[in-house]
Every structure is written in C-alpha cells, then in structure tokens.
Design a protein around this motif. Structure first.
Motif, PDB file in Angstrom:
ATOM      1  N   LEU A  45     -34.564  -6.748  20.377  1.00  0.00           N
ATOM      2  CA  LEU A  45     -34.924  -6.941  18.968  1.00  0.00           C
ATOM      3  C   LEU A  45     -34.366  -8.261  18.451  1.00  0.00           C
ATOM      4  O   LEU A  45     -35.047  -9.030  17.760  1.00  0.00           O
ATOM      5  N   LEU A  46     -33.113  -8.534  18.820  1.00  0.00           N
ATOM      6  CA  LEU A  46     -32.478  -9.792  18.417  1.00  0.00           C
ATOM      7  C   LEU A  46     -33.246 -10.982  19.004  1.00  0.00           C
ATOM      8  O   LEU A  46     -33.481 -11.991  18.326  1.00  0.00           O
ATOM      9  N   LEU A  47     -33.662 -10.840  20.238  1.00  0.00           N
ATOM     10  CA  LEU A  47     -34.425 -11.906  20.906  1.00  0.00           C
ATOM     11  C   LEU A  47     -35.738 -12.164  20.171  1.00  0.00           C
ATOM     12  O   LEU A  47     -36.128 -13.318  19.949  1.00  0.00           O
ATOM     13  N   VAL A  48     -36.408 -11.077  19.777  1.00  0.00           N
ATOM     14  CA  VAL A  48     -37.674 -11.215  19.039  1.00  0.00           C
ATOM     15  C   VAL A  48     -37.443 -12.007  17.760  1.00  0.00           C
ATOM     16  O   VAL A  48     -38.181 -12.959  17.436  1.00  0.00           O
ATOM     17  N   ILE A  49     -36.376 -11.612  17.040  1.00  0.00           N
ATOM     18  CA  ILE A  49     -36.089 -12.296  15.765  1.00  0.00           C
ATOM     19  C   ILE A  49     -35.818 -13.786  16.007  1.00  0.00           C
ATOM     20  O   ILE A  49     -36.367 -14.652  15.319  1.00  0.00           O
TER      21      ILE A  49
ATOM     22  N   ALA B  50     -41.531 -10.343  24.139  1.00  0.00           N
ATOM     23  CA  ALA B  50     -40.242  -9.670  23.888  1.00  0.00           C
ATOM     24  C   ALA B  50     -40.460  -8.382  23.084  1.00  0.00           C
ATOM     25  O   ALA B  50     -39.764  -7.378  23.300  1.00  0.00           O
ATOM     26  N   LEU B  51     -41.423  -8.413  22.166  1.00  0.00           N
ATOM     27  CA  LEU B  51     -41.725  -7.206  21.385  1.00  0.00           C
ATOM     28  C   LEU B  51     -42.233  -6.080  22.295  1.00  0.00           C
ATOM     29  O   LEU B  51     -41.873  -4.913  22.117  1.00  0.00           O
ATOM     30  N   VAL B  52     -43.072  -6.460  23.266  1.00  0.00           N
ATOM     31  CA  VAL B  52     -43.577  -5.445  24.202  1.00  0.00           C
ATOM     32  C   VAL B  52     -42.410  -4.869  25.006  1.00  0.00           C
ATOM     33  O   VAL B  52     -42.320  -3.656  25.225  1.00  0.00           O
ATOM     34  N   MET B  53     -41.510  -5.765  25.426  1.00  0.00           N
ATOM     35  CA  MET B  53     -40.337  -5.303  26.176  1.00  0.00           C
ATOM     36  C   MET B  53     -39.516  -4.330  25.324  1.00  0.00           C
ATOM     37  O   MET B  53     -39.016  -3.312  25.819  1.00  0.00           O
TER      38      MET B  53
END
Lengths: 212, 719
Positions: A45-49, B50-53
């Motif tokens: 989640l942090l990576l996505v942000i 990354a969201l899919v992950m």
C-alpha cells in the motif's frame, strides 16, 4: 525539503524494498503467515502511494531531461532499420557460405547485391545525419563557450577553489547538457537522428549479429 | 480494518481500474504531445501493478487467516488445509484465478516497463497504454462479475468447503500458474504489435523487441501444457496424458500459433516479408489466450478442467470483439505500408519451408479449434448432439503432426532465398541415408524388440477417408521413427558443419568451436535443441501404438502378467488422517530378474465421500508400468486393477526438458561478461541456478500429493 535525486532513488529503489520485504519476513517468523501477508500488504500500500505520488509529481515537474531520457527520445529511422537488416543478411550469407549451404556463384551474386544496397543505405543515413550533426556541434560549442565564461567569473569570486572545482561540470557533462537542452526544446522528429548513438559513428559490418 | 477487509479488497480492485485508466490517459498524452509525461506513465504502470499485488496479498491474508466472510475463501479452503494449499487456493477457483491472471500480467507489465526504459521511445507509450487496457478489462471483470472479495450473503460460515481434492496435487499447484504465465506473456507481443501499427513503425524494430518476450511466453506455454499432461497422467488415472479435452485443446491453441510466429518472424527479419502475417499471428495468439480463458470459464463447454458456470462469458465475448476490431482496423489502416515487400524466390528456400510450416501449424490449430467447438456448432445449427472424441483427433492429428515433423527437419537444410541442387544434395544425403536405414531396420527388426513398425489399427468407418487414415495409422510408427532419425541427423549435421566451419576459419579445437558457435548464434542453435526435444516427444507419442491394457481382479498372493511384467498383489493397507482414508494395494513387480514394489491407492475424502485414485507408476526408458486400483473389498481384500504398459512415455518428459534447455539457450542474453559487470553476473548466475533448480524440481518432484497426511508439511510423505 527535497532530497537529492540520487539519494531519493536509492531510498526508493533499494532501501524501501529491503525494509518492506525484510519487515514482512520478520512479521511472518514472529506472527505467522497472517503477519507476513499483513505486513506485506501494508508495504504494498505504501509503495502504491509512493509511486502515484511520484507519478503525479512528474505530470507537473519541469526538471531537465536526463541523458538517458534524452537518448530514449531517439529512434532509428526506417533507413537505419533497413541497414541493420541488410547487414544481418550479409552476415547470414557468410555463415551459409561457410557451412556450404550456398554455392559460390550464388554467394557472389547475392553478396554484391546486398553490399550495394548497404552502401546506398549507409550513404543515405550519413547524408541524413549531416545537418543535425552540424547543429549539435554548433550548440555544443556555444554551450562550452558560455560555460567557460561562467566558470571564469565564478573562479574570480570563489573563496573555496576546491569546492568549485568539484562542482564544476566536466566537458562531457556539458556536452550531455547540450544534448539534453536540445532534446527538451526540439520536436522529437528532429531530435531523433541527431541523438541516435549509432548514427554518430560509421557502422561496421562486423557488428551485425550472426544470429538467425 | 479487520471488519472491512472484504470491502477494502473490492476498493483496491476499483483502484486498479482507476489507476489503469489514469496510466492509459497519461501514456496517450505522452505519445501525442508531451513526451515528458512518459515518466509519469511508467510510474503509473508500476503503481497499477503494485495495486494488483496488494489485492493478491490481501486475498492471501484472508486465506491464511480463514476469513470465511469472503465467499471465495469459504468456497475454496477450510481450516484443515496446510499453508501450501491455502496459498494455492488463490487460483483454485474462478474469481481468484482471474485475480492471479491479473497479478501475473502486472508482473509482466512491471518487467516490460522497466526493460523499456530508454528503449523504443515511440512505441513505448502505446505499449503501456495497450497493457493498461488489458489490465482494465480484468479489473472490470472482477469488479462486476467475479469479485474474489465478495462476501457471503448469509454471513460467515464456521468452516469453509475446502479445495477441490483433484486440485490437491503438486502438478495442479504449479500447472495453472505456468500456463497463465504463457497465456499472459502473449499480451506483451500483442501490445508491441498494436504500438507498431499505431505509430507506423512497421519494420523490424518491433519484431526485434518482441522476439524474447514471445519466446518466453512460448516457453511457459510449453511448460504449462506439459505439466497439464503430467497431471492428467499421474492423477486422473485413465492411463494417458492427453485426452483432447476442450480445455486442454484451448491451452494448446496459442502454442501452435506462437510456434508459427517464432518461425515466421525470421522471414521478416531476414527478408522484410510477411509483415501482415506476423502481425496477424501475434494478434491470433493473443486472441486465442483470451478465447481459451473464455472456453474454460464461460460454461460454454463441459470439461474436467472447467470452472463453475458464470456470467463472465459475455465480458470475454466483448473483449474478443474489441481485440478483433482493433487489430483488423489497424491492419486495414496500415495496409498500404505493409504490403509489397519482397517475394519468395524459390520453393527450395528456407522461407518457403517456413511458410509451409506456418500453414501446417495454423492448420493444426484451426482443426483443433473447429473440432473442439463442433459439438456446440452442431447443436446450434442442426440441433444435433455430436461428440468429438480422442480417436477422431488422434486419427487426423497424426498426419498433420508428421507433416510438421518432416518440415521441421527439411527447413534447416535449405538456405535463404534459394538452394542450388548441389547444396541440396550435400545437405540431404546424410539425413536421408540415416532415415532410410532406420526405416528399414525398424521395418525388419522392430517386432523382435517389441516395437513393430506396422501395427494393426481398426478403421473408424467405411468411408474412403476412414480407410486412408486407417492405412496411415498402421504405418505411422514406421514413418515417425524414421522422421525423428532424420531430424536428429539434421541437427547433428548442422552443429557439425558449423563447428567445422569455425575450425577452418579460426583454428579452434572442437570444444571451443562448439561453445563459440552456440554463443554467437544462440537462437539458431538453441532452436535446433528445441527440435531435438520435439523429436523426443514424438518418440514418446508414437509409443501409444504399442501400449497394452488389461484388467484383473486379484486376491492377496495372486499374480498376473502383462507384457514383460509379472505382478503379485501382496496385501492391502488402510491409513487414516483427519481429512481422508487411504487404502493401498501393495504389489511386487518383477521384470528381467529385478523386483520392485508398487502401491496404487484409493483415497476417500471425508468431505467429498467419493473415492479418488492414486496411480502406481514405474517409469522405465522403454515403458511405464501404470497400475490403477478400482476397488478393494474390506472383508476379502479382493481388489480390482487396471494395468497399462505405456511404452516410451518417459521420452515425452525428457523431450520437454530438452525443449526447455534449447529455449534457455535461445533466451540467454547477448551481452559480454564485461558489459554484464559483477552484480549482473551474480544475478545471472542466481537466475540460472533458480531456473535449473525449478527444472529439476519439475522433473523429480513427487506426484503423490493425495496420499500425504493432512497434518504433514507439504512435500512430506506419509509412508
């Protein structure tokens, strides 16, 4: 506060994944599989942000192109692609002759045909590069002269010569900067041949891959 | 957080859709007017992946914490399942396998976008945009038709239904991800083809770009199909490895068209020809991956592999229409720039052989596709129920397969453009002599070693076609073995001539010349290794002509014979764990003075109530002894068995390994050690070691997942 670009890249690409995956593994060992996936999800989640933060920043940022990005704007022309193809065919002909798959007479005929085509293509490519190369050289000279003047001024006012020597751009980085400036301000189609790294040196027949 | 996990999962899926749309828009902007936005598009693509992950990780968390509020978790797991099976449950059902598909696609997107940095500037935005459309499709599919985070309407049950017992097997754990890797991998070449068509950069640039991507996808299609065969052979217990099941057929269709492409792309690279054909092949391959998924999941056809019927079929139909319309529209738009380049100068040329090879591969794919859909077509058009069974496929596919085997051997002997009669004679003399010698030896001495060249085959009917096919099937073993010998000689000759040419020019010793030859022309010599693998597989396939099958009912101490084997049923044994009863029939097998033991079993799962078989197999180079126990009387211990002697089956698995080795050689990066650097070398070595370990694992891993105790860690044997 903005981190230096190199440092932020290292933090983002190297340190963050280490902490993320390492933390998830530690969580897995101590809390079980659930702990692993929970911490892994948190890191994801942090990576996505972070990724979307950087992406939206890139939408508005006006920083200059890096050399890699500038070179990435270059694309071989159709003639260059054809040139590569002809060079590969010539290499293939050599292979076929070496393993006896083609008769000498056929080899000579085909080889001459493709060599003539390669010569014509090389000549066209060179001609096409001429004006762009002249423009790049002129820009480089202009930039170097401008930079030299600036440096002279800085040296006279500098109290710490060693610092300024360290921070002064090298000749090669100045050359790069010219290309980068040019790439930033010139339409892509014009920049492409000028920046093509292959086009700046005469192609060699030997460089073509033997691969089929 | 805990109470809202299902909602959060759905929210993340919605996020995937939004992120893909954002990245798509930014990519198009980067392509059309603002090249600087490409960096934003690239980061958007990473973020979407990354969201899919994150979504996959959340679902895995739900599985390992037994969050039965989520319907998918409750339907495909229970509290007794080990961690390995809980994680494998991620792709054990419809909704989760779609998420898994998207997850693999996001992996490809990440690697592709990373690889594209600084490359193919003009194609790049359109490649990213196309990949985002595919990701968005799967996100829409999950959000509106197959959401793996959907909750139970009736509330959370105390325990889940558990994973389908047929899927609790080593091969079934790794078979779907491997096949998906192949299917999903075809998206990247398709994205490049679309990008090339949109930008008009239709020369060799995109062909070179997708070369290794397609080969990588092809490799996983091969692995996935081979693992499916292994699963069918080791688990389903019907005695064979390929039953022409509709879903098996759907999985092998893209393999045929991808194989056609990896050959036809060489014509474009060398001669600039077949540019429309190559674009079509890429499009057809990608289309078939979606079509295969549609067949498996729409409920259109029934199969042992099918997922539950659902309403997702219409979404797939819509997406397939989009693919066809987009590809054809772009092709028509660019047609003037695509046509009129070069021509085939002689029928005795490699490009002519490749064209024939392409038509044979595409013909095989078309035949299988039509035969697979024929029952549905017949039902729809004539209101007749027609069954197309394995004998039909076997009869027709044998000549098509042998034509392919012949072309596979002939093409490397021909030169590009034309081959002179002298060169032709030089090239063909050794392979033809060897093939003819083997043909005669097989004809006269085959029966003495148990592999007669001519076998008896019954005609399927009385028509002319049936008679021709019957005659062909009778001599098929003879032709197959001769053609395999022809192919092996061709490959040996190609290596030999290449090494000799290097020795002549560079004065190298044989070993150095061989290594340098392969290193400088990996694709060519890796491809020849793949041909050897295919030849080995054909040897395995032809073994079917000599198989034996027998049924017997035995009491402990009683013996029977089949082929060269003598089998004695010694005793039965029952073990019980928390989820199943396992009844083993212990047997002693004697052959050529050696004795081995074999224990086929029946597994009765408490939850299912029905019995599953666990096959007992003894592998040998010449044949497999394959024993299935039908039933064991608990009082008298009398057991019914079905015995098969399947000749040469092991050669199929060996052939797959050689094909993978050849693909590794072809895929090996073309960089020098100096360019690679220290870390690059370490990473490469680690990658190669992992690949080798995986290959060995695939080859040697145990298949008897059924008879493992539920409380034992995955991979541990119960006995």
């Amino acid at each position: 506060m903005k981190l230096p670009e190199g440092l932020s890249d290292i933090l983002f690409a190297r340190v963050f994944p280490l902490i993320w995956i390492g933390g998830a593994i530690v969580g897995g060992v101590t809390l079980g599989a659930g702990g692993f996936f929970l911490l892994f999800s948190g890191g994801a989640l942090l990576l996505v942000i972070l990724l979307f933060w950087r992406s939206t920043q890139s939408l508005t940022e006006e920083s200059p192109l890096s050399l890699e990005e500038a070179l990435g704007l270059a694309a071989p022309t159709q003639e260059e692609e054809r040139k590569q193809s002809v060079l590969r065919i010539l290499k293939d002909l050599e292979y076929e002759r070496a393993v006896g798959k083609i008769e000498d007479a056929d080899y000579r005929e085909l080889s001459e045909r493709y060599r003539a085509e390669a010569r014509a293509l090389l000549s066209n490519v060179e001609e096409g590069l001429g004006p762009a190369r002249l423009r790049a050289e002129a820009l480089l000279e202009k930039r170097l002269a401008k930079s030299a003047n600036k440096k002279t001024g800085e040296t006279t006012t500098s109290k710490a010569p060693t610092d300024s020597a360290e921070s002064a751009p090298t000749a090669s980085s100045q050359a790069r900067a010219v290309l980068v400036d040019e790439a930033s301000s010139t339409p892509e189609t014009e920049v492409a041949p000028a920046l093509n790294p292959e086009g700046n040196s005469p192609p060699k027949l030997e460089t073509a891959k033997e691969d089929t | 957080m805990w109470t809202s996990l299902p909602e959060f999962g759905s929210f993340v899926l919605f996020g995937v859709l939004i992120a893909a749309a954002y990245t798509f828009s930014v990519s198009l902007l980067a392509a059309r007017s603002k090249p600087r936005l490409l960096d934003a598009a690239r980061l958007g693509a990473y973020g979407t992946s990354a969201l899919v992950m994150l979504a996959v990780s959340l679902l895995a968390y739900a599985f390992v914490t037994h969050d039965f509020r989520i319907r998918y978790v409750a339907q495909h797991s229970d509290r007794s399942m080990s961690l390995g099976y809980l994680v494998a449950s991620l792709w054990g059902g419809q909704d989760g396998s779609l998420l898994w598909w998207l997850f693999l696609l996001s992996g490809y997107v990440t690697v592709c976008v990373r690889w594209l940095k600084g490359r193919y500037r003009q194609l790049q935005p359109y490649v990213i945009a196309t990949l985002m459309v595919i990701m968005a499709f799967f996100a829409v599919l999950m959000l509106f038709a197959a959401n793996p985070f959907e909750t139970h309407i009736a509330g959370s049950p105390a325990d889940g239904a558990g994973l389908n017992e047929l899927l609790r097997n080593y091969y079934m754990i790794i078979h779907p991800p491997s096949l998906y890797m192949g299917f999903v991998g075809c998206s990247v070449p398709f994205a490049f083809a679309v990008a090339a068509l949109i930008t008009g950069r239709l020369d060799n640039e995109w062909i070179v770009a997708v070369r290794k991507w397609m080969l990588f996808a092809w490799m996983f299609l091969t692995i996935g199909n081979a693992l499916g065969m292994k699963w069918a052979y080791e688990v389903l217990g019907w005695g064979g490895y390929w039953a022409w099941d509709p879903v098996e057929n759907a999985a092998c269709l893209p393999w045929f068209t991808a194989s056609a492409y990896v050959h036809s792309t060489m014509i474009q690279e060398r001669r600039g020809m077949f540019r429309v054909w190559n674009l079509l092949l890429i499009g057809i391959t990608f289309f078939l991956t979606i079509f295969g998924t549609f067949l498996t999941r729409s409920g259109l056809i029934s199969s042992v592999h099918s997922f539950a019927q659902s309403n997702i079929g219409i979404y797939f139909v819509g997406f397939m229409v989009v693919i066809v319309v987009t590809l054809l529209g772009l092709l028509v738009w660019r047609m003037p720039e695509l046509t009129g380049r070069g021509r085939i100068e002689s029928l005795l040329s490699r490009e002519a052989a490749f064209v024939l090879n392409n038509w044979a591969l595409l013909g095989a794919a078309l035949f299988i596709a039509v035969a697979t859909l024929f029952p549905k077509i017949s039902e729809y058009l004539w209101n007749e129920t027609v069954t197309v069974g394995p004998p039909f496929y076997n009869r027709w596919m044998a000549p098509i397969g042998l034509l392919l085997l012949l072309l596979m051997g002939v093409a490397p002997l021909l030169g590009w453009r034309k081959t002179s009669p002298e060169a032709l004679k030089r090239a063909f003399i050794a392979p033809t002599t060897v093939a003819l010698s083997i043909f005669l030896l097989h004809l006269f001495f085959g029966e003495k070693i148990g592999f007669p060249g001519i076998v008896s085959v019954e005609a399927a009917g009385e028509s002319f076609n049936d008679e021709v096919l019957q005659k062909f099937s009778q001599v098929a073993p003879l032709i197959t073995v001769a053609l395999v010998a022809f192919n092996f000689t061709v490959v040996f000759q190609e290596y030999f001539r290449g090494v000799r040419a290097r020795q002549r020019n560079s004065n190298e010793d044989v070993f150095t010349a061989l290594v340098t030859l392969v290193a400088r022309s990996r694709r060519r010599y890796g491809g020849y290794l793949v041909h050897v693998g295919v030849g080995l597989m054909f040897l395995g396939f032809v073994g079917k002509a000599w198989d034996l099958e027998q049924e017997a009912s035995l009491v402990p101490g009683q013996s029977m014979e089949i082929g060269a084997y003598k089998l004695t049923y010694d005793r039965s044994e029952m073990t019980v764990d928390q989820e199943k009863r396992m009844v083993f029939a212990h047997m002693t097998v004697e052959r050529d003075g050696t004795t081995q033991s074999l224990s086929p079993a029946q597994i009765i799962y408490n939850r299912m109530g029905t019995a599953q078989t666990e096959v007992g197999v003894l592998h040998r180079v010449s044949d497999d002894l394959y024993v299935v126990v039908g039933s064991i009387n608990p009082t008298s211990k009398r057991a019914t068995f079905r015995f098969h002697v399947n000749p040469l089956v092991i050669w199929i698995w060996g052939g797959v390994m050689v094909m993978l080795l050849g693909t590794f050689v072809s895929l090996w990066p073309e960089v020098s050690w100096k360019q690679l650097g220290v870390w690059g070398s370490v990473r490469l070595a680690a990658g190669a070691a992992t690949a080798i370990m995986l290959t060995v694992l695939l080859a040697a891993a145990p298949a008897r997942a059924f008879s493992e105790h539920a409380d034992a860690p995955y991979g541990a044997r119960s006995r």
